[in-house]
Design a protein around this motif. Structure first.
Motif, PDB file in Angstrom:
ATOM      1  N   ALA A 120      22.693  17.940   6.555  1.00  0.00           N
ATOM      2  CA  ALA A 120      24.066  18.138   7.004  1.00  0.00           C
ATOM      3  C   ALA A 120      24.204  19.501   7.670  1.00  0.00           C
ATOM      4  CB  ALA A 120      25.044  18.033   5.839  1.00  0.00           C
ATOM      5  N   GLY A 121      25.016  19.545   8.715  1.00  0.00           N
ATOM      6  CA  GLY A 121      25.318  20.792   9.402  1.00  0.00           C
ATOM      7  C   GLY A 121      26.779  20.814   9.799  1.00  0.00           C
ATOM      8  N   THR A 122      27.256  21.963  10.260  1.00  0.00           N
ATOM      9  CA  THR A 122      28.661  22.124  10.603  1.00  0.00           C
ATOM     10  C   THR A 122      28.824  23.031  11.815  1.00  0.00           C
ATOM     11  OG1 THR A 122      28.720  23.914   8.943  1.00  0.00           O
ATOM     12  CG2 THR A 122      29.636  21.783   8.291  1.00  0.00           C
ATOM     13  N   PHE A 123      29.861  22.766  12.609  1.00  0.00           N
ATOM     14  CA  PHE A 123      30.306  23.692  13.638  1.00  0.00           C
ATOM     15  C   PHE A 123      31.820  23.607  13.735  1.00  0.00           C
ATOM     16  CE2 PHE A 123      29.156  19.748  15.796  1.00  0.00           C
ATOM     17  CZ  PHE A 123      30.152  19.540  16.740  1.00  0.00           C
ATOM     18  N   PHE A 124      32.456  24.596  14.410  1.00  0.00           N
ATOM     19  CA  PHE A 124      33.875  24.821  14.170  1.00  0.00           C
ATOM     20  C   PHE A 124      34.667  25.213  15.404  1.00  0.00           C
ATOM     21  CE2 PHE A 124      31.067  26.303  10.838  1.00  0.00           C
ATOM     22  CZ  PHE A 124      31.416  25.473   9.796  1.00  0.00           C
ATOM     23  N   SER A 125      35.984  25.130  15.253  1.00  0.00           N
ATOM     24  CA  SER A 125      36.928  25.695  16.215  1.00  0.00           C
ATOM     25  C   SER A 125      38.116  26.236  15.435  1.00  0.00           C
ATOM     26  CB  SER A 125      37.402  24.628  17.205  1.00  0.00           C
ATOM     27  OG  SER A 125      38.403  25.143  18.058  1.00  0.00           O
ATOM     28  N   THR A 126      38.544  27.455  15.793  1.00  0.00           N
ATOM     29  CA  THR A 126      39.721  28.044  15.175  1.00  0.00           C
ATOM     30  C   THR A 126      40.649  28.590  16.254  1.00  0.00           C
ATOM     31  OG1 THR A 126      38.493  30.115  14.892  1.00  0.00           O
ATOM     32  CG2 THR A 126      38.668  28.693  12.978  1.00  0.00           C
ATOM     33  N   ALA A 127      41.888  28.829  15.881  1.00  0.00           N
ATOM     34  CA  ALA A 127      42.849  29.376  16.826  1.00  0.00           C
ATOM     35  C   ALA A 127      42.580  30.846  17.099  1.00  0.00           C
ATOM     36  CB  ALA A 127      44.264  29.204  16.292  1.00  0.00           C
ATOM     37  N   SER A 128      42.075  31.565  16.090  1.00  0.00           N
ATOM     38  CA  SER A 128      41.860  33.005  16.226  1.00  0.00           C
ATOM     39  C   SER A 128      40.488  33.383  15.695  1.00  0.00           C
ATOM     40  CB  SER A 128      42.931  33.780  15.453  1.00  0.00           C
ATOM     41  OG  SER A 128      42.750  33.604  14.052  1.00  0.00           O
ATOM     42  N   GLN A 129      40.101  34.628  15.924  1.00  0.00           N
ATOM     43  CA  GLN A 129      38.814  35.111  15.441  1.00  0.00           C
ATOM     44  C   GLN A 129      38.753  35.113  13.914  1.00  0.00           C
ATOM     45  OE1 GLN A 129      36.981  38.556  17.707  1.00  0.00           O
ATOM     46  NE2 GLN A 129      39.095  38.709  18.444  1.00  0.00           N
ATOM     47  N   HIS A 130      39.895  35.187  13.277  1.00  0.00           N
ATOM     48  CA  HIS A 130      39.938  35.295  11.820  1.00  0.00           C
ATOM     49  C   HIS A 130      40.548  34.033  11.195  1.00  0.00           C
ATOM     50  CE1 HIS A 130      38.956  39.377  12.843  1.00  0.00           C
ATOM     51  NE2 HIS A 130      40.074  39.461  13.561  1.00  0.00           N
ATOM     52  N   GLY A 131      40.334  32.911  11.841  1.00  0.00           N
ATOM     53  CA  GLY A 131      40.973  31.666  11.427  1.00  0.00           C
ATOM     54  C   GLY A 131      40.260  30.885  10.353  1.00  0.00           C
ATOM     55  N   GLY A 132      39.095  31.358   9.890  1.00  0.00           N
ATOM     56  CA  GLY A 132      38.468  30.705   8.747  1.00  0.00           C
ATOM     57  C   GLY A 132      37.286  29.815   9.048  1.00  0.00           C
ATOM     58  N   GLN A 133      36.502  30.119  10.072  1.00  0.00           N
ATOM     59  CA  GLN A 133      35.326  29.288  10.345  1.00  0.00           C
ATOM     60  C   GLN A 133      34.356  29.286   9.159  1.00  0.00           C
ATOM     61  OE1 GLN A 133      33.539  29.922  14.208  1.00  0.00           O
ATOM     62  NE2 GLN A 133      35.503  29.886  15.252  1.00  0.00           N
ATOM     63  N   ILE A 151      23.493  14.528   9.628  1.00  0.00           N
ATOM     64  CA  ILE A 151      24.834  14.475  10.227  1.00  0.00           C
ATOM     65  C   ILE A 151      25.309  15.902  10.464  1.00  0.00           C
ATOM     66  CG2 ILE A 151      27.213  13.657   9.985  1.00  0.00           C
ATOM     67  CD1 ILE A 151      26.162  11.744   7.771  1.00  0.00           C
ATOM     68  N   ILE A 152      25.788  16.165  11.674  1.00  0.00           N
ATOM     69  CA  ILE A 152      26.458  17.433  11.962  1.00  0.00           C
ATOM     70  C   ILE A 152      27.942  17.140  12.162  1.00  0.00           C
ATOM     71  CG2 ILE A 152      26.635  19.410  13.489  1.00  0.00           C
ATOM     72  CD1 ILE A 152      23.810  19.219  14.189  1.00  0.00           C
ATOM     73  N   PHE A 153      28.768  17.844  11.410  1.00  0.00           N
ATOM     74  CA  PHE A 153      30.209  17.644  11.475  1.00  0.00           C
ATOM     75  C   PHE A 153      30.855  18.737  12.329  1.00  0.00           C
ATOM     76  CE2 PHE A 153      28.921  15.557   7.577  1.00  0.00           C
ATOM     77  CZ  PHE A 153      29.681  14.399   7.557  1.00  0.00           C
ATOM     78  N   GLY A 154      31.645  18.320  13.318  1.00  0.00           N
ATOM     79  CA  GLY A 154      32.424  19.235  14.135  1.00  0.00           C
ATOM     80  C   GLY A 154      33.832  19.320  13.592  1.00  0.00           C
ATOM     81  N   ILE A 155      34.227  20.498  13.107  1.00  0.00           N
ATOM     82  CA  ILE A 155      35.436  20.620  12.296  1.00  0.00           C
ATOM     83  C   ILE A 155      36.378  21.686  12.854  1.00  0.00           C
ATOM     84  CG2 ILE A 155      36.302  20.974   9.951  1.00  0.00           C
ATOM     85  CD1 ILE A 155      33.427  20.484   8.959  1.00  0.00           C
ATOM     86  N   PRO A 156      37.518  21.306  13.366  1.00  0.00           N
ATOM     87  CA  PRO A 156      38.535  22.309  13.671  1.00  0.00           C
ATOM     88  C   PRO A 156      39.169  22.780  12.360  1.00  0.00           C
ATOM     89  CG  PRO A 156      39.409  20.126  14.106  1.00  0.00           C
ATOM     90  CD  PRO A 156      37.976  19.940  13.695  1.00  0.00           C
ATOM     91  N   THR A 157      39.480  24.047  12.284  1.00  0.00           N
ATOM     92  CA  THR A 157      39.966  24.623  11.024  1.00  0.00           C
ATOM     93  C   THR A 157      41.481  24.514  10.900  1.00  0.00           C
ATOM     94  OG1 THR A 157      38.102  26.126  10.880  1.00  0.00           O
ATOM     95  CG2 THR A 157      40.066  26.751   9.691  1.00  0.00           C
ATOM     96  N   ARG A 158      41.931  24.218   9.701  1.00  0.00           N
ATOM     97  CA  ARG A 158      43.349  24.227   9.362  1.00  0.00           C
ATOM     98  C   ARG A 158      43.557  25.127   8.151  1.00  0.00           C
ATOM     99  NH1 ARG A 158      42.873  22.210  13.567  1.00  0.00           N
ATOM    100  NH2 ARG A 158      43.689  20.221  14.347  1.00  0.00           N
ATOM    101  N   PHE A 159      44.136  26.306   8.371  1.00  0.00           N
ATOM    102  CA  PHE A 159      44.401  27.242   7.285  1.00  0.00           C
ATOM    103  C   PHE A 159      43.135  27.563   6.480  1.00  0.00           C
ATOM    104  CE2 PHE A 159      48.327  24.882   8.131  1.00  0.00           C
ATOM    105  CZ  PHE A 159      49.169  25.928   8.458  1.00  0.00           C
ATOM    106  N   GLY A 160      42.033  27.719   7.185  1.00  0.00           N
ATOM    107  CA  GLY A 160      40.791  28.124   6.542  1.00  0.00           C
ATOM    108  C   GLY A 160      39.993  27.022   5.894  1.00  0.00           C
ATOM    109  N   THR A 161      40.376  25.781   6.147  1.00  0.00           N
ATOM    110  CA  THR A 161      39.618  24.664   5.596  1.00  0.00           C
ATOM    111  C   THR A 161      39.646  23.510   6.595  1.00  0.00           C
ATOM    112  OG1 THR A 161      39.311  23.262   3.641  1.00  0.00           O
ATOM    113  CG2 THR A 161      41.584  23.681   4.349  1.00  0.00           C
ATOM    114  N   MET A 162      39.077  22.387   6.233  1.00  0.00           N
ATOM    115  CA  MET A 162      39.001  21.241   7.138  1.00  0.00           C
ATOM    116  C   MET A 162      40.359  20.576   7.322  1.00  0.00           C
ATOM    117  SD  MET A 162      37.220  18.332   4.728  1.00  0.00           S
ATOM    118  CE  MET A 162      36.084  19.484   3.965  1.00  0.00           C
TER     119      MET A 162
END
Length: 205
Positions: free
Chosen positions: A109-122, A73-84
């Protein structure tokens, strides 16, 4: 029998969904059978409207027991305050029965991400998600620096050793770049090869 990988995402503005489609292309290129799911939304329609969220993609909502079906399973996770976000956490928090029975043990298991900024906690999102994988005895497959775009400092590029990523801006106004798409496809292909190698090897025992 080909290996099977599920892609399980939460996507508010569509960035994770875009990455997921590229991950899926990479998985299929590696000969893996894939299915794309989203998690259940916990926000009300009124809140989503005020956030100017577009309609959800036309993909099925994952049920907890369906997590036992694939080899990975690969989870696509947008970040909220540095966590899921709560939507992903709600799914994972509901896996107590699967943990008690060892139903996810040995799955990849794998993961990929989206954050609002470059330093958003991926990276912190990856690290705080790995705790779930550890408790389930799942095998976490990081991406590493397998794509040259991750060394590119000439422009904003999401992603890290933990998985592909994108930078969305707080209002979701930045689109996923071509380089971010390439990284996501590359991750899917690499992840698929790992899962397929294990499944094919196991099937010959």
């Amino acid at each position: 029998m080909p290996a099977t990988v599920y892609i399980v995402i939460y996507s508010l503005y569509g960035h994770i969904y875009t990455l997921a489609q590229e991950v899926q292309k990479g998985l299929e290129a590696s000969g893996v059978t894939t299915k794309l799911f989203q998690v259940a939304e916990t926000l009300s329609d009124d809140v989503l409207q005020k956030m100017h969220a577009p309609p959800k993609p036309a993909i099925p909502v994952i049920k907890v027991d369906e997590l036992t079906e694939p080899d990975g399973i690969i989870f696509g996770i947008p970040t909220r305050f540095g966590t899921m976000p709560a939507q992903i956490k709600a799914l994972l928090d509901a896996t107590g029965k699967l943990w008690a029975t060892g139903a996810l043990s040995g799955k990849f298991a794998g993961t990929f991400f989206s954050t609002a900024s470059q330093h958003g906690g991926q990276e912190t999102t990856a690290l705080t998600t790995v705790t779930y994988f550890a408790h389930h005895a799942m095998i976490y497959v990081p991406f590493g620096f397998a794509n040259a775009h991750l060394f590119d400092n000439t422009e904003v590029i999401g992603g890290s050793a933990y998985g592909a990523g994108t930078i969305a801006n707080g209002d979701g106004s930045r689109a996923v770049s071509d380089k971010e798409k390439e990284i996501a496809k590359n991750q899917g292909e690499n992840f698929g090869k790992v899962v397929a190698t294990f499944v094919n090897g196991r099937s010959t025992l």
